[in-house]
Design a protein around this motif. Structure first.
Motif, short mmCIF file in Angstrom:
data_model
loop_
_atom_site.label_atom_id
_atom_site.label_comp_id
_atom_site.label_asym_id
_atom_site.label_seq_id
_atom_site.Cartn_x
_atom_site.Cartn_y
_atom_site.Cartn_z
N GLY A 4 0.81 -1.21 0.00
CA GLY A 4 0.00 0.00 0.00
C GLY A 4 0.84 1.26 0.00
O GLY A 4 2.05 1.23 0.25
N ASP A 5 0.18 2.39 -0.27
CA ASP A 5 0.89 3.67 -0.33
C ASP A 5 0.70 4.49 0.94
O ASP A 5 0.99 5.68 0.98
CB ASP A 5 0.44 4.48 -1.55
CG ASP A 5 -1.06 4.75 -1.56
OD1 ASP A 5 -1.75 4.31 -0.61
OD2 ASP A 5 -1.53 5.40 -2.51
N GLY A 6 0.19 3.86 2.01
CA GLY A 6 0.07 4.56 3.28
C GLY A 6 1.43 4.78 3.92
O GLY A 6 2.44 4.25 3.46
N PRO A 7 1.48 5.56 4.99
CA PRO A 7 2.76 5.78 5.67
C PRO A 7 3.29 4.49 6.29
O PRO A 7 2.52 3.58 6.60
CB PRO A 7 2.41 6.82 6.74
CG PRO A 7 0.94 6.69 6.94
CD PRO A 7 0.37 6.29 5.63
N PRO A 8 4.60 4.39 6.46
CA PRO A 8 5.19 3.13 6.94
C PRO A 8 4.87 2.85 8.42
O PRO A 8 4.84 3.75 9.25
CB PRO A 8 6.69 3.34 6.73
CG PRO A 8 6.86 4.82 6.75
CD PRO A 8 5.62 5.39 6.15
N LEU A 60 5.45 3.95 14.77
CA LEU A 60 5.96 2.84 15.56
C LEU A 60 4.81 2.17 16.30
O LEU A 60 3.96 2.84 16.89
CB LEU A 60 6.99 3.32 16.59
CG LEU A 60 8.34 3.83 16.09
CD1 LEU A 60 9.21 4.23 17.28
CD2 LEU A 60 9.04 2.79 15.24
N VAL A 61 4.81 0.84 16.29
CA VAL A 61 3.83 0.06 17.05
C VAL A 61 4.60 -0.92 17.91
O VAL A 61 5.32 -1.79 17.38
CB VAL A 61 2.85 -0.69 16.12
CG1 VAL A 61 1.83 -1.47 16.94
CG2 VAL A 61 2.15 0.28 15.17
N GLY A 62 4.50 -0.77 19.22
CA GLY A 62 5.28 -1.61 20.13
C GLY A 62 4.39 -2.37 21.09
O GLY A 62 3.48 -1.79 21.69
N ALA A 63 4.66 -3.65 21.24
CA ALA A 63 3.90 -4.50 22.15
C ALA A 63 4.74 -4.83 23.38
O ALA A 63 5.93 -5.14 23.25
CB ALA A 63 3.47 -5.79 21.46
N SER A 64 4.15 -4.73 24.56
CA SER A 64 4.82 -5.08 25.81
C SER A 64 6.13 -4.30 25.93
O SER A 64 6.11 -3.07 25.90
CB SER A 64 5.03 -6.59 25.86
OG SER A 64 5.47 -7.00 27.13
N ARG A 72 12.38 10.81 13.04
CA ARG A 72 11.83 9.99 11.96
C ARG A 72 10.43 9.45 12.27
O ARG A 72 9.87 8.72 11.47
CB ARG A 72 12.76 8.81 11.66
CG ARG A 72 14.14 9.20 11.19
CD ARG A 72 15.00 7.96 10.89
NE ARG A 72 16.37 8.36 10.65
CZ ARG A 72 16.84 8.75 9.47
NH1 ARG A 72 16.04 8.78 8.42
NH2 ARG A 72 18.10 9.11 9.33
N ILE A 73 9.89 9.82 13.43
CA ILE A 73 8.67 9.17 13.92
C ILE A 73 7.47 10.10 13.78
O ILE A 73 7.54 11.29 14.11
CB ILE A 73 8.83 8.77 15.40
CG1 ILE A 73 10.06 7.88 15.57
CG2 ILE A 73 7.59 8.04 15.91
CD1 ILE A 73 10.41 7.61 17.00
N ALA A 74 6.35 9.55 13.30
CA ALA A 74 5.10 10.30 13.20
C ALA A 74 4.18 10.04 14.38
O ALA A 74 3.44 10.93 14.80
CB ALA A 74 4.38 9.94 11.90
N SER A 75 4.20 8.82 14.91
CA SER A 75 3.35 8.49 16.06
C SER A 75 3.88 7.23 16.71
O SER A 75 4.70 6.50 16.13
CB SER A 75 1.89 8.28 15.65
OG SER A 75 1.71 7.01 15.05
N ARG A 111 7.13 13.23 29.70
CA ARG A 111 6.46 14.50 29.35
C ARG A 111 7.08 15.15 28.11
O ARG A 111 6.45 16.02 27.50
CB ARG A 111 6.53 15.46 30.53
CG ARG A 111 5.65 15.05 31.71
CD ARG A 111 5.56 16.17 32.74
NE ARG A 111 4.81 15.74 33.91
CZ ARG A 111 5.36 15.30 35.04
NH1 ARG A 111 6.68 15.26 35.15
NH2 ARG A 111 4.61 14.91 36.05
N THR A 112 8.27 14.75 27.74
CA THR A 112 8.89 15.32 26.54
C THR A 112 8.29 14.74 25.26
O THR A 112 8.56 15.26 24.17
CB THR A 112 10.41 15.08 26.52
OG1 THR A 112 10.69 13.68 26.36
CG2 THR A 112 11.07 15.59 27.80
N VAL A 113 7.52 13.67 25.36
CA VAL A 113 6.93 13.03 24.18
C VAL A 113 5.70 13.81 23.76
O VAL A 113 4.66 13.78 24.43
CB VAL A 113 6.56 11.55 24.46
CG1 VAL A 113 5.90 10.93 23.23
CG2 VAL A 113 7.80 10.76 24.86
N THR A 114 5.82 14.54 22.68
CA THR A 114 4.70 15.35 22.18
C THR A 114 4.11 14.78 20.90
O THR A 114 3.14 15.31 20.37
CB THR A 114 5.16 16.80 21.94
OG1 THR A 114 6.26 16.79 21.02
CG2 THR A 114 5.60 17.45 23.24
N LEU A 115 4.68 13.69 20.38
CA LEU A 115 4.13 13.01 19.22
C LEU A 115 2.76 12.43 19.55
O LEU A 115 2.46 12.18 20.73
CB LEU A 115 5.05 11.86 18.80
CG LEU A 115 6.44 12.22 18.29
CD1 LEU A 115 7.32 10.98 18.29
CD2 LEU A 115 6.34 12.79 16.89
#
Length: 284
Positions: free
Chosen positions: A51-55, A124-128, A144-147, A224-228
């Motif tokens: 697909g052409d969605g974001p990685p 990024l998708v992270g489990a545990s 490099r991270i969007a969410s 608290r520095t994580v604003t993504l």
């Protein structure tokens, strides 16, 4: 070798990769199998989706490798390129060659991987424990991270439950297969504990010496520095931690985050979570 993750013997390595191959066979066939060179070693990455969605980049639970995403890859990859990573310094297809001494240095390794893949705007998708790694990346190397999407993340907004701590000490000290089996059965449930994905976790625990820096609960000031954009889904029936308290603290530290509590789910959130993650990514 003292500060580099390694298999305990050639026989242990062979036994491990028998379990690894069986677990990876449960995953959809990847479009590409990539070995990305970084300053800390070679990282195995499996590319799915056209697909052409974001990685989307998947960070698995400790020792579970890319095989831990077998139930979710197909759903996530319908419209997105999906990259499943075998974490360097853990058992799997990656090969560590230099020490990783700190969370910041581990974030440098993952940034090297994303650069080697020529990726930006990554979800990024992270489990545990992979959720812990995702948040640490957002703290140390966010460019490099969007969410970040966190699936019952451990040691992020809550410590381990007293039960986990009480049971883990004798399990680690005795370090016998039958005891680890009982522990994993309790942690994820009997239906999952006997599956290929958990058998590769067990094989990794028994055959590989992990030399990564230990994970500790992340400090509030760092969080608290994580604003993504952040999606945090906690499993109400998880025995890993007090999910309700973890969710409450996540809401307090990240007012901008989407925080959900799936009351009837265990630590492995199970089918359906990919739709929830895709909905979040689609809005960010």
């Amino acid at each position: 070798m003292a500060r580099i993750g390694h298999f305990t013997s050639e026989a242990a390595r062979d036994a491990y990769f028998t379990a690894y191959t069986a677990a990876m066979a449960e995953c959809p066939e990847p479009l590409k199998t990539l070995d990305i060179e970084t300053r800390h070693g070679t990282t195995r990455v499996y590319r799915h989706g056209v697909g052409d969605g974001p990685p989307i980049v998947l960070l698995s639970a400790m020792a579970s490798t890319s095989a831990g995403w077998a139930d979710h890859i197909r759903g996530l990859a319908q419209r997105h390129p999906v990259y499943a990573i075998d974490a360097l310094g853990e058992p799997g297809g990656s090969v560590q060659t230099a020490p990783i001494r700190s969370p910041a240095e581990r974030a440098l390794w993952l940034d090297d991987v994303l650069a080697g893949l020529d990726l930006s705007g990554v979800h990024l998708v992270g489990a545990s424990s992979g959720g812990h790694l995702a948040v640490s990346q957002a703290i140390h190397r966010p460019d490099r991270i969007a969410s970040v999407s966190l699936l019952d993340p451990t040691l992020v907004t809550a410590g381990f439950s007293p039960a986990v701590l009480a049971l883990a000490v004798p399990v680690v000290a005795v370090n016998r297969e039958w005891l680890w089996r009982r522990f994993l059965n309790w942690l994820v449930g009997p239906a999952l504990a006997d599956g290929p994905a958990m058998r590769v976790v067990l094989a990794g625990i028994l055959s590989y010496k992990n030399k990564l820096p230990p994970q500790f609960r992340l400090p509030a000031d760092d969080l608290r520095t994580v604003t993504l954009p952040v999606l945090a889904v906690f499993a109400g029936s998880s025995v890993a931690h007090n999910a309700r308290k973890a969710a409450e603290r996540a809401r307090a530290l990240w007012p901008h985050a989407e925080v959900d509590l799936w009351a009837d789910s265990g630590h492995h959130l199970g089918p359906g979570i990919e739709r929830h993650v895709l909905d979040f990514i689609g809005r960010h």
